[in-house]
Design a protein around this motif. Structure first.
Motif, mmCIF file in Angstrom:
data_model
loop_
_atom_site.group_PDB
_atom_site.id
_atom_site.type_symbol
_atom_site.label_atom_id
_atom_site.label_comp_id
_atom_site.label_asym_id
_atom_site.label_seq_id
_atom_site.Cartn_x
_atom_site.Cartn_y
_atom_site.Cartn_z
ATOM 1 N N GLY A 63 0.781 -1.220 0.000
ATOM 2 C CA GLY A 63 0.000 0.000 0.000
ATOM 3 C C GLY A 63 0.816 1.275 0.000
ATOM 4 N N ASN A 64 2.018 1.243 0.581
ATOM 5 C CA ASN A 64 2.831 2.465 0.635
ATOM 6 C C ASN A 64 4.036 2.390 -0.291
ATOM 7 O OD1 ASN A 64 4.321 0.560 1.984
ATOM 8 N ND2 ASN A 64 4.694 1.797 3.814
ATOM 9 N N ARG A 65 3.979 1.504 -1.273
ATOM 10 C CA ARG A 65 5.059 1.390 -2.253
ATOM 11 C C ARG A 65 4.552 1.806 -3.636
ATOM 12 N NH1 ARG A 65 7.703 -4.429 -0.469
ATOM 13 N NH2 ARG A 65 8.632 -4.305 -2.564
ATOM 14 N N TYR A 66 5.463 1.909 -4.592
ATOM 15 C CA TYR A 66 5.136 2.302 -5.965
ATOM 16 C C TYR A 66 4.605 3.737 -6.006
ATOM 17 C CZ TYR A 66 5.742 -2.622 -7.052
ATOM 18 O OH TYR A 66 6.278 -3.890 -7.187
ATOM 19 N N THR A 67 5.288 4.603 -5.303
ATOM 20 C CA THR A 67 4.828 5.993 -5.205
ATOM 21 C C THR A 67 5.792 6.995 -5.822
ATOM 22 O OG1 THR A 67 5.852 6.174 -3.008
ATOM 23 C CG2 THR A 67 3.534 5.525 -3.086
ATOM 24 N N ASP A 68 6.951 6.545 -6.336
ATOM 25 C CA ASP A 68 7.880 7.496 -6.943
ATOM 26 C C ASP A 68 7.958 7.275 -8.456
ATOM 27 O OD1 ASP A 68 9.711 5.388 -7.508
ATOM 28 O OD2 ASP A 68 10.605 5.601 -5.520
ATOM 29 N N ALA A 69 8.681 8.152 -9.100
ATOM 30 C CA ALA A 69 8.708 8.151 -10.561
ATOM 31 C C ALA A 69 9.268 6.858 -11.148
ATOM 32 C CB ALA A 69 9.520 9.346 -11.059
ATOM 33 N N ALA B 155 1.907 1.018 -10.220
ATOM 34 C CA ALA B 155 0.878 1.310 -9.231
ATOM 35 C C ALA B 155 -0.493 0.908 -9.747
ATOM 36 C CB ALA B 155 0.893 2.802 -8.887
ATOM 37 N N GLY B 156 -1.224 0.177 -8.916
ATOM 38 C CA GLY B 156 -2.548 -0.283 -9.280
ATOM 39 C C GLY B 156 -2.563 -1.487 -10.189
ATOM 40 N N LEU B 157 -1.394 -1.910 -10.660
ATOM 41 C CA LEU B 157 -1.319 -2.989 -11.640
ATOM 42 C C LEU B 157 -0.616 -4.231 -11.099
ATOM 43 C CD1 LEU B 157 -0.359 -0.815 -14.741
ATOM 44 C CD2 LEU B 157 -2.629 -1.570 -14.036
#
Length: 490
Positions: free
Chosen positions: A417-423, A429-431
């Motif tokens: 939930g708190n990963r895949y947040t940077d460029a 994210a979501g996939l």
């Protein structure tokens, strides 16, 4: 969000929707992104595939980075005609991202889910410490041995002595202290409800004297702790001695998932039940003798009251989403009991090993030291983990589909939930839907993703011998899985 606004500015009707329905749109977007993986890949999983169509080189809306989805477009079904990534092109991308930060190394496997074709293999047959990716084996074993819709009963049985009742554990370690909550997994069965039903039965049976509470937790046998676990991990609350009944997965507070746990979770649950029984009995003019003792329920005892847990599929979802070590070990023991084996550490590990074999997955080099992944004695290859994921998503046994929803979704749910947040990782994210795994020098990620061409891929990446705390290792895994999600590797 800024990109969504800029796109909306070029289309007046989108601007109107954005201004008038921001909350509704956001809600619809979140729901669309969080649709269970089973819906996303349902045609591939059930075998009900659409007629082949021409390949569309444009990525479908549901495959785009979440912030670029201006309006929900629904879920497109998978197509047989979706191209399989070229292995050489895929390998070039993954080898560029799957690099250790400092010492250690990564192994990995990527397969086409429909055909089993191996598209990427770096040391995939090498046995490795899998950390919590071990829970994928446990989930599959429990679903096969027990069945996804099975519930576990906690009963109160009349005891051998007049006026005595025996609280009997049947494997539910997600009991709540209060009333049963039918919409919950944790606390689905409540001790206050059980106490109230018990008092009702006692009244109907004409019991008037003091009631004595006993505890029967004999369903599990052998040592309550796995001898391969570090006692430091036990002291830190990573797990606890195992019993066939407990409150809050052996936590003092369901909202606090770190720190020390009860060392006798069964007795803690029995004392909580005794307190609830005392309150319910007082309102009915009965009394309860203080204190709880262990005693086996007599075979001839009458069931006075019973509450049932959430289904196994719901518990597997919770176990995978939160990576609950205690729940994983309990489900392993319950799978052993269902298979006619002792409800012990040895029974659980033997059952998981056999269930993997029975799935037709080669067990060469497989070592099962525990079923939660805390033990450094486990050895599982990336190939074996990828095959487990493939069995869950695309195999021939429908019962395994129950585990699909338990895979955390990148940037949205569970341990992702708190990963895949940077460029460098937002493309996933979501996939990406994957089970995480982390120990001191171990990190792993195994799961599935539909790539940009609409092809369902399964994968497993395992790092061993890593520098503890090196942040780049998690990023390497997430960048690699993101590369799969955005792959049009032809």
């Amino acid at each position: 969000m800024k990109r969504m606004m800029s796109r909306a500015a070029g289309h007046p009707w989108l601007e109107i929707i954005r201004r008038q329905l921001p909350l509704a749109l956001l809600t619809i977007l979140i729901v669309a992104l969080a649709v269970p993986g089973a819906m996303l890949v349902a045609p591939a999983l059930t075998g009900q595939r659409p007629n082949p169509e021409g390949t569309d080189s444009t990525a479908p809306a549901w495959q785009q980075v979440p912030r670029d989805l201006s309006l929900p477009q629904g879920i497109s079904p998978l197509k047989d005609s979706a191209p399989v990534p070229w292995p050489d092109t895929l390998a070039a991308q993954l080898n560029a991202t799957l690099k250790a930060d400092g010492g250690g190394s990564f192994t990995g496997v990527v397969q086409d889910a429909a055909t089993g074709q191996v598209l990427f293999d770096r040391g995939g047959s090498e046995g490795r410490v899998p950390a919590s990716n071990m829970k994928l084996l446990t989930a599959a074993a429990a679903l096969r041995a027990i069945g996804p819709d099975q519930r576990f009963s906690t009963k109160v049985v009349s005891g051998a002595e007049p006026g005595s009742v025996v609280l009997t554990g049947g494997g539910d370690v997600l009991l709540g202290a209060g009333e049963s909550s039918q919409d919950a997994v944790m606390g689905h069965a409540g001790l206050a409800t059980l106490a109230r039903l018990t008092v009702k039965s006692l009244q109907e049976n004409g019991v008037t004297g003091p009631v004595q509470v006993r505890l029967d937790d004999s369903l599990f046998t052998g040592p309550a702790l796995n001898p391969t676990w570090s006692l430091d991990d036990v002291a830190a609350g990573e797990t606890a001695p195992l019993f066939p009944l407990a409150l809050n997965s052996a936590r003092y507070d369901p909202a606090v998932t770190t720190g020390p746990r009860p060392q006798d979770a069964a007795m803690a649950a029995a004392e909580a039940f005794s307190a609830q029984l005392t309150a319910a009995a007082a309102a009915a003019g009965l009394s309860v003798t203080p204190g709880v003792e262990r005693a086996k329920a007599p075979a001839s005892g009458t069931v006075l009251a019973e509450v049932q847990s959430a289904t196994l599929r719901q518990q597997v979802d919770l176990m995978l989403q939160t990576s609950d070590n205690y729940l994983a070990e309990v489900l392993g023991r319950l799978a052993a009991v269902a298979s006619g084996q002792p409800g012990s550490n040895d029974g659980a590990t033997a059952t998981v090993y056999k269930q993997v074999q029975d799935l037709g997955i080669p067990a060469d080099g497989l070592r099962v030291a525990d079923v939660s992944g805390l033990s450094l004695g486990n050895q599982v290859s990336a190939s074996q983990l990828a095959e487990i994921v493939r069995a869950i998503t695309s195999g021939t046994e429908p019962g395994l589909r129950a585990a699909i929803g338990g895979f955390p979704v990148a940037g949205l749910t569970g341990t992702l939930g708190n990963r895949y947040t940077d460029a460098s990782t937002e493309r996933g994210a979501g996939l990406v839907r994957a089970k995480t795994g982390t120990l001191n020098s171990v990190i792993a990620l195994s799961g599935y993703v539909v790539d940009a061409d609409g092809r369902l891929l399964v994968f497993s990446f395992i790092g061993n011998g890593l520098d503890p705390g090196a942040a780049g290792n998690r990023t390497a895994l997430d960048r690699t899985a993101s590369a799969l999600a955005s792959c049009g590797c032809r």
